[in-house]
Design a protein around this motif. Structure first.
Motif, PDB file in Angstrom:
ATOM      1  N   MET A 383     -10.878 -29.967   7.935  1.00 44.90           N
ATOM      2  CA  MET A 383     -11.072 -29.674   7.817  1.00 44.90           C
ATOM      3  C   MET A 383     -11.719 -28.029   7.875  1.00 44.90           C
ATOM      4  O   MET A 383     -11.337 -27.220   6.510  1.00 44.90           O
ATOM      5  CB  MET A 383     -12.700 -30.191   7.417  1.00 44.90           C
ATOM      6  CG  MET A 383     -12.824 -31.823   6.971  1.00 44.90           C
ATOM      7  SD  MET A 383     -14.009 -32.418   6.813  1.00 44.90           S
ATOM      8  CE  MET A 383     -15.022 -32.085   5.451  1.00 44.90           C
ATOM      9  N   GLN A 384     -12.183 -27.772   8.329  1.00 40.10           N
ATOM     10  CA  GLN A 384     -12.145 -26.523   8.890  1.00 40.10           C
ATOM     11  C   GLN A 384     -10.783 -25.192   8.671  1.00 40.10           C
ATOM     12  O   GLN A 384     -10.251 -24.755   8.311  1.00 40.10           O
ATOM     13  CB  GLN A 384     -12.529 -25.886  10.456  1.00 40.10           C
ATOM     14  CG  GLN A 384     -13.032 -24.518  10.754  1.00 40.10           C
ATOM     15  CD  GLN A 384     -13.424 -23.860   9.703  1.00 40.10           C
ATOM     16  OE1 GLN A 384     -14.926 -23.120  10.366  1.00 40.10           O
ATOM     17  NE2 GLN A 384     -13.285 -23.178   9.121  1.00 40.10           N
ATOM     18  N   VAL A 385      -9.752 -25.768   9.583  1.00 42.52           N
ATOM     19  CA  VAL A 385      -8.202 -25.087   8.906  1.00 42.52           C
ATOM     20  C   VAL A 385      -8.262 -24.464   7.642  1.00 42.52           C
ATOM     21  O   VAL A 385      -7.852 -24.178   7.138  1.00 42.52           O
ATOM     22  CB  VAL A 385      -7.300 -25.923  10.136  1.00 42.52           C
ATOM     23  CG1 VAL A 385      -5.865 -25.329   9.766  1.00 42.52           C
ATOM     24  CG2 VAL A 385      -7.953 -25.642  11.600  1.00 42.52           C
ATOM     25  N   ALA A 386      -8.291 -26.354   6.798  1.00 37.27           N
ATOM     26  CA  ALA A 386      -8.030 -26.191   5.813  1.00 37.27           C
ATOM     27  C   ALA A 386      -8.710 -25.327   4.185  1.00 37.27           C
ATOM     28  O   ALA A 386      -8.787 -24.671   3.958  1.00 37.27           O
ATOM     29  CB  ALA A 386      -7.956 -27.659   4.645  1.00 37.27           C
ATOM     30  N   LEU A 387      -9.641 -24.999   5.264  1.00 36.18           N
ATOM     31  CA  LEU A 387     -11.419 -24.068   3.990  1.00 36.18           C
ATOM     32  C   LEU A 387     -11.499 -22.590   4.690  1.00 36.18           C
ATOM     33  O   LEU A 387     -12.372 -21.669   4.511  1.00 36.18           O
ATOM     34  CB  LEU A 387     -12.554 -24.829   4.657  1.00 36.18           C
ATOM     35  CG  LEU A 387     -13.068 -25.799   3.472  1.00 36.18           C
ATOM     36  CD1 LEU A 387     -13.755 -26.473   3.756  1.00 36.18           C
ATOM     37  CD2 LEU A 387     -12.284 -25.721   1.861  1.00 36.18           C
ATOM     38  N   VAL A 388     -10.461 -22.159   6.158  1.00 35.88           N
ATOM     39  CA  VAL A 388     -10.289 -21.094   6.885  1.00 35.88           C
ATOM     40  C   VAL A 388     -10.696 -20.323   5.709  1.00 35.88           C
ATOM     41  O   VAL A 388     -11.349 -18.567   5.716  1.00 35.88           O
ATOM     42  CB  VAL A 388      -9.748 -21.241   7.831  1.00 35.88           C
ATOM     43  CG1 VAL A 388      -8.176 -20.701   7.276  1.00 35.88           C
ATOM     44  CG2 VAL A 388     -10.569 -20.107   8.654  1.00 35.88           C
ATOM     45  N   LYS A 389      -9.658 -20.095   4.667  1.00 34.59           N
ATOM     46  CA  LYS A 389      -8.977 -19.103   3.484  1.00 34.59           C
ATOM     47  C   LYS A 389     -10.274 -18.271   2.910  1.00 34.59           C
ATOM     48  O   LYS A 389     -10.759 -17.408   2.560  1.00 34.59           O
ATOM     49  CB  LYS A 389      -7.815 -18.776   3.162  1.00 34.59           C
ATOM     50  CG  LYS A 389      -6.614 -18.961   3.942  1.00 34.59           C
ATOM     51  CD  LYS A 389      -5.217 -19.385   2.986  1.00 34.59           C
ATOM     52  CE  LYS A 389      -3.758 -19.374   4.211  1.00 34.59           C
ATOM     53  NZ  LYS A 389      -2.758 -19.062   3.431  1.00 34.59           N
ATOM     54  N   GLN A 390     -11.472 -20.123   2.451  1.00 35.76           N
ATOM     55  CA  GLN A 390     -11.894 -19.614   1.513  1.00 35.76           C
ATOM     56  C   GLN A 390     -13.625 -19.067   2.549  1.00 35.76           C
ATOM     57  O   GLN A 390     -14.432 -18.212   1.919  1.00 35.76           O
ATOM     58  CB  GLN A 390     -12.072 -21.061   0.293  1.00 35.76           C
ATOM     59  CG  GLN A 390     -11.510 -21.170  -0.077  1.00 35.76           C
ATOM     60  CD  GLN A 390      -9.876 -21.397   0.567  1.00 35.76           C
ATOM     61  OE1 GLN A 390     -10.236 -22.039   0.990  1.00 35.76           O
ATOM     62  NE2 GLN A 390      -9.089 -20.691  -0.181  1.00 35.76           N
TER      63      GLN A 390
END
Length: 523
Positions: A383-390
């Motif tokens: 989840m952290q990797v998926a949202l890292v850009k935001q």
């Protein structure tokens, strides 16, 4: 909140019944409350991560602003709340470990309503309704400390209930060691603050302590107390933070399957089970609906380096070294690290329980452990990797503690069921007391030094002085130290005594369900 196992189950276990169980619960509650409460009275205002944000949210909920309109109150997220002016204070020492809390203006009694932004403004209101009313009535130190004590009391009650479960439902009481490992100094600090994460961690400990025997223990014992504890803690997990439904789902997958090796068949025949399951399901669905309507999953934009997903995955893997230390205790505002042996000692005990469970456990035990580990570590990282850009990298080790508490408790359960006899289980419990409880005290002392005087560049025995510095807690420096010593001593003596070898315990361990399980499943 828990009932004792039936006597004479053939394994020689000694259950603590009636008044004895209540006495243990009271002693454990006092021990945990003193240990956690020591952090409550030691910390300056906004002394733990995001406490001011949660206090503003709590005061707003207490004043009736339960669902404020989502707004760009902090980093593009959160909401605004009308709260007493005495609670609105600027930060000056956070993230600056050499600076004491003396530069900060303490909370005051000014109850003039002012509009304040908070990153927690969109969060589910249940926790804040429980702890927020003192902040609205007495916005100075009196209200702050009382709000902290309410949160600490809830956590202490949950942990005391888990302790009683470990005494009465753990065959050789090795689950006490799992509980001591799960309640890290970081867990104690978070439970002492106005922050739902602390109660969530305690609820995770209580939930797994009750769920493990409820689903897996085949002995004919009454389980209504376990059901109540699992239900209450499950309701809290469902509502406190957005990760709660994930923890609940992972626990069900881990312990309900395979059906023939769990108590699901017995549980579904009881009406009370369906009431609790229905209540938890409604609470979880309501929490999910709240998150959708209030957009509480929008954490804001924290900027920073723009990663590709591949780069973010490797960066997240590299951060796990710090996550493991944070789970033990990187305290204050993640700016106070302990000496390396502190982390290594705690992690060594945790690793011993986990490795022992994999070595002695059956295939189904290892599968259940893997489900819990994946849910508690891999899923948050993905989840952290998926949202890292935001969001950038916002994950912290403490967020995973509710789930990893289940890993430690189940590992202890497996090891005592499959590998250790009573005498060696007792030794491991007492070794945990000797190694871990002094670390709790040392962590508090060093964090007090950081708050009161700032940390020097190089620590020495002379600089670790919790009575020095230009800032001191509102109740003085001796109060938290005395409370911590008394609480930890009480917990240590209690764990030491209840770990005594059960009468008539056979020298070799007897698996709880070996006689009911095909030989192929024991490999």
């Amino acid at each position: 909140m828990t009932e004792q196992p039936a006597a004479g189950d053939g394994d020689g276990d000694v259950a603590v019944a009636g008044a004895g169980a209540r006495r243990i619960w009271i002693l454990a509650f006092v021990g945990f409350l003193l240990t956690i409460g020591a952090w409550s009275v030691a910390a300056p205002y906004d002394g733990t991560p995001d406490e001011r944000e949660h206090m503003i949210r709590a005061a707003g909920v207490a004043a009736g602003e339960i669902a404020p309109p989502p707004a760009a109150a902090k980093k593009g997220s959160g909401a605004f709340q009308d709260v007493p002016a005495g609670l609105v204070r600027e930060q000056c020492w956070q993230f600056k470990p050499t600076v004491s809390a003396a530069c900060a203006v303490p909370p005051g009694s000014d109850d003039t309503p002012v509009r304040a932004g908070t990153g927690a403004g969109r969060y589910h209101p249940v926790y804040y309704a429980l702890v927020g009313w003192p902040l609205d009535i007495w916005p100075g130190w009196s209200g702050v400390l009382l709000a902290r004590f309410i949160s600490a009391g809830i956590a202490a009650a949950l942990l005391a209930s888990a302790f009683v479960v470990a005494v009465n439902w753990s065959r050789r009481r090795l689950m006490i060691a799992g509980l001591l490992v799960a309640v890290t100094p970081m867990a104690a600090q978070m439970a002492s603050a106005v922050n739902p994460n602390g109660v969530e961690i305690a609820a995770g400990v209580a939930f797994f302590a009750a769920t493990i025997p409820l689903f897996l223990d085949r002995r004919p014992k009454p389980h209504h107390g376990l059901l109540i504890l699992a239900g209450v803690s499950g309701l809290l997990l469902a509502m406190l933070r957005q990760t709660g439904p994930l923890w609940l789902a992972a626990a069900f997958v881990a312990f309900a399957f395979p059906w023939r090796q769990s108590n699901v068949g017995r549980l579904v025949r009881e009406k009370a089970v369906w009431w609790w399951v229905g209540g938890i399901a409604v609470a979880a669905l309501t929490a999910v609906g709240w998150g959708v309507v209030m957009k509480s999953s929008d954490l804001g934009k924290y900027g920073g380096h723009v990663y590709t997903y591949g780069q973010a995955a490797f960066a997240e893997a590299d951060r796990w070294r710090s996550y493991l230390d944070q789970m033990v205790g990187v305290t204050s505002w993640l700016d106070t690290r302990m000496p390396a042996p502190i982390y290594l000692t705690w992690q060594f005990v945790a690793a011993a329980l986990l490795i022992g469970a994999f070595v002695f456990g059956r295939l189904v035990d290892r599968g259940r452990l893997l489900v819990l580990i994946v849910a508690g570590t891999v899923v948050p990282s993905v989840m952290q990797v998926a949202l890292v850009k935001q969001t950038g990298f916002v994950t912290q080790g403490r967020y995973m503690l509710p789930m990893l508490a289940g890993v430690m408790l189940f590992a202890a359960y497996v090891w005592e069921e499959r590998g250790l006899d009573a005498a060696r289980s007792r030794t491991l419990v007492r070794l945990s007391v000797i190694l871990l409880l002094p670390i709790q005290l040392f962590t508090l002392i060093l964090t007090m030094v950081r708050w009161q005087d700032g940390l020097p560049k190089y620590l020495t025995f002379r600089t670790i002085n919790p009575f020095a510095g230009d800032w001191h807690p509102p109740l003085g420096s001796i109060t938290p130290l005395l409370a911590s010593v008394l609480g930890l001593t009480l917990l240590g003596v209690l764990a030491w005594r209840v770990s005594m070898r059960p009468l008539n315990e056979p020298d070799e361990p007897t698996p709880a369900i070996a006689e009911q399980t095909p030989a192929a499943d024991l490999r």
